[in-house]
Design a protein around this motif. Structure first.
Motif, PDB file in Angstrom:
ATOM      1  N   GLY A  24       0.818  -1.214   0.000  1.00 21.02           N
ATOM      2  CA  GLY A  24       0.000   0.000   0.000  1.00 21.02           C
ATOM      3  C   GLY A  24       0.847   1.257   0.000  1.00 21.02           C
ATOM      4  N   GLY A  25       1.894   1.270   0.816  1.00 25.27           N
ATOM      5  CA  GLY A  25       2.802   2.411   0.841  1.00 25.27           C
ATOM      6  C   GLY A  25       3.506   2.614  -0.487  1.00 25.27           C
ATOM      7  N   GLY A  26       3.891   1.530  -1.111  1.00 29.73           N
ATOM      8  CA  GLY A  26       4.536   1.618  -2.429  1.00 29.73           C
ATOM      9  C   GLY A  26       3.603   2.184  -3.480  1.00 29.73           C
ATOM     10  N   ILE A  27       2.347   1.771  -3.432  1.00 27.26           N
ATOM     11  CA  ILE A  27       1.362   2.285  -4.394  1.00 27.26           C
ATOM     12  C   ILE A  27       1.163   3.786  -4.200  1.00 27.26           C
ATOM     13  CG2 ILE A  27      -1.086   2.222  -5.019  1.00 27.26           C
ATOM     14  CD1 ILE A  27      -0.953  -0.827  -4.503  1.00 27.26           C
ATOM     15  N   VAL A  28       1.036   4.208  -2.941  1.00 30.86           N
ATOM     16  CA  VAL A  28       0.870   5.644  -2.657  1.00 30.86           C
ATOM     17  C   VAL A  28       2.076   6.430  -3.169  1.00 30.86           C
ATOM     18  CG1 VAL A  28       0.772   7.348  -0.790  1.00 30.86           C
ATOM     19  CG2 VAL A  28      -0.685   5.316  -0.707  1.00 30.86           C
ATOM     20  N   TYR A  29       3.267   5.920  -2.947  1.00 32.29           N
ATOM     21  CA  TYR A  29       4.488   6.605  -3.392  1.00 32.29           C
ATOM     22  C   TYR A  29       4.533   6.726  -4.914  1.00 32.29           C
ATOM     23  CZ  TYR A  29       9.438   7.676  -3.907  1.00 32.29           C
ATOM     24  OH  TYR A  29      10.625   8.270  -4.247  1.00 32.29           O
ATOM     25  N   ARG A  32       2.030   9.310  -6.110  1.00 34.63           N
ATOM     26  CA  ARG A  32       2.527  10.668  -5.865  1.00 34.63           C
ATOM     27  C   ARG A  32       3.597  11.052  -6.870  1.00 34.63           C
ATOM     28  NH1 ARG A  32       3.101  11.127   0.682  1.00 34.63           N
ATOM     29  NH2 ARG A  32       0.875  11.239   1.094  1.00 34.63           N
ATOM     30  N   LEU A  33       4.488  10.116  -7.177  1.00 29.82           N
ATOM     31  CA  LEU A  33       5.519  10.405  -8.180  1.00 29.82           C
ATOM     32  C   LEU A  33       4.893  10.704  -9.537  1.00 29.82           C
ATOM     33  CD1 LEU A  33       8.365   7.820  -7.507  1.00 29.82           C
ATOM     34  CD2 LEU A  33       8.415  10.268  -7.122  1.00 29.82           C
ATOM     35  N   ALA A  34       3.877   9.948  -9.893  1.00 32.78           N
ATOM     36  CA  ALA A  34       3.241  10.137 -11.195  1.00 32.78           C
ATOM     37  C   ALA A  34       2.499  11.468 -11.258  1.00 32.78           C
ATOM     38  CB  ALA A  34       2.282   8.989 -11.484  1.00 32.78           C
ATOM     39  N   ARG A  35       1.865  11.876 -10.156  1.00 33.78           N
ATOM     40  CA  ARG A  35       1.064  13.101 -10.170  1.00 33.78           C
ATOM     41  C   ARG A  35       1.904  14.364 -10.003  1.00 33.78           C
ATOM     42  NH1 ARG A  35      -3.715  13.102  -6.231  1.00 33.78           N
ATOM     43  NH2 ARG A  35      -4.306  14.863  -7.517  1.00 33.78           N
ATOM     44  N   ARG A  36       2.900  14.324  -9.123  1.00 34.51           N
ATOM     45  CA  ARG A  36       3.608  15.558  -8.758  1.00 34.51           C
ATOM     46  C   ARG A  36       5.027  15.627  -9.301  1.00 34.51           C
ATOM     47  NH1 ARG A  36       3.779  17.058  -3.143  1.00 34.51           N
ATOM     48  NH2 ARG A  36       3.679  19.133  -3.998  1.00 34.51           N
ATOM     49  N   GLY A  37       5.610  14.508  -9.638  1.00 32.00           N
ATOM     50  CA  GLY A  37       6.987  14.499 -10.116  1.00 32.00           C
ATOM     51  C   GLY A  37       7.948  14.151  -8.983  1.00 32.00           C
ATOM     52  N   THR A  38       9.128  13.732  -9.369  1.00 33.29           N
ATOM     53  CA  THR A  38      10.116  13.261  -8.409  1.00 33.29           C
ATOM     54  C   THR A  38      10.615  14.373  -7.495  1.00 33.29           C
ATOM     55  OG1 THR A  38      10.835  11.622 -10.024  1.00 33.29           O
ATOM     56  CG2 THR A  38      12.296  12.031  -8.181  1.00 33.29           C
ATOM     57  N   GLN A  39      10.945  15.523  -8.073  1.00 32.84           N
ATOM     58  CA  GLN A  39      11.530  16.605  -7.282  1.00 32.84           C
ATOM     59  C   GLN A  39      10.568  17.103  -6.202  1.00 32.84           C
ATOM     60  OE1 GLN A  39      14.618  17.581  -7.328  1.00 32.84           O
ATOM     61  NE2 GLN A  39      15.125  16.135  -8.954  1.00 32.84           N
ATOM     62  N   ALA A  40       9.299  17.310  -6.551  1.00 31.69           N
ATOM     63  CA  ALA A  40       8.327  17.819  -5.585  1.00 31.69           C
ATOM     64  C   ALA A  40       8.067  16.792  -4.481  1.00 31.69           C
ATOM     65  CB  ALA A  40       7.018  18.172  -6.284  1.00 31.69           C
ATOM     66  N   THR A  41       7.995  15.525  -4.849  1.00 30.17           N
ATOM     67  CA  THR A  41       7.742  14.480  -3.860  1.00 30.17           C
ATOM     68  C   THR A  41       8.892  14.381  -2.870  1.00 30.17           C
ATOM     69  OG1 THR A  41       6.427  13.250  -5.457  1.00 30.17           O
ATOM     70  CG2 THR A  41       7.216  12.027  -3.559  1.00 30.17           C
ATOM     71  N   LEU A  42      10.123  14.390  -3.365  1.00 30.64           N
ATOM     72  CA  LEU A  42      11.277  14.283  -2.483  1.00 30.64           C
ATOM     73  C   LEU A  42      11.469  15.552  -1.648  1.00 30.64           C
ATOM     74  CD1 LEU A  42      13.788  12.420  -4.809  1.00 30.64           C
ATOM     75  CD2 LEU A  42      12.379  11.466  -2.975  1.00 30.64           C
ATOM     76  N   ALA A  43      11.139  16.709  -2.218  1.00 24.03           N
ATOM     77  CA  ALA A  43      11.238  17.968  -1.460  1.00 24.03           C
ATOM     78  C   ALA A  43      10.247  17.970  -0.304  1.00 24.03           C
ATOM     79  CB  ALA A  43      10.981  19.157  -2.379  1.00 24.03           C
ATOM     80  N   ASP A  44       9.019  17.482  -0.533  1.00 24.02           N
ATOM     81  CA  ASP A  44       8.031  17.391   0.541  1.00 24.02           C
ATOM     82  C   ASP A  44       8.487  16.437   1.640  1.00 24.02           C
ATOM     83  OD1 ASP A  44       6.395  19.211  -0.655  1.00 24.02           O
ATOM     84  OD2 ASP A  44       4.988  17.726  -1.470  1.00 24.02           O
TER      85      ASP A  44
END
Length: 52
Positions: A24-29, A32-44
């Motif tokens: 479940g955690g992997g799916i959420v991650y 999020r990567l698909a919707r927001r992009g790698t940089q925004a996800t890692l910055a958050d």
């Protein structure tokens, strides 16, 4: 089949729940990567670690 019992039921929930939580955690991650992009996800994630 015999009766499972309380301890057996707790063990079954743990054995099934831990992998389900990981998936479940992997799916959420990934979503999020698909919707927001790698940089925004890692910055958050970095901001959340700094606050905590």
């Amino acid at each position: 089949m015999g009766e499972i019992g309380v301890l057996g039921l707790i063990a079954l929930i743990a054995v099934v729940g831990v992998p389900a939580a990981i998936v479940g955690g992997g799916i959420v991650y990934v979503v999020r990567l698909a919707r927001r992009g790698t940089q925004a996800t890692l910055a958050d994630a970095a901001k959340r670690r700094e606050v905590a």
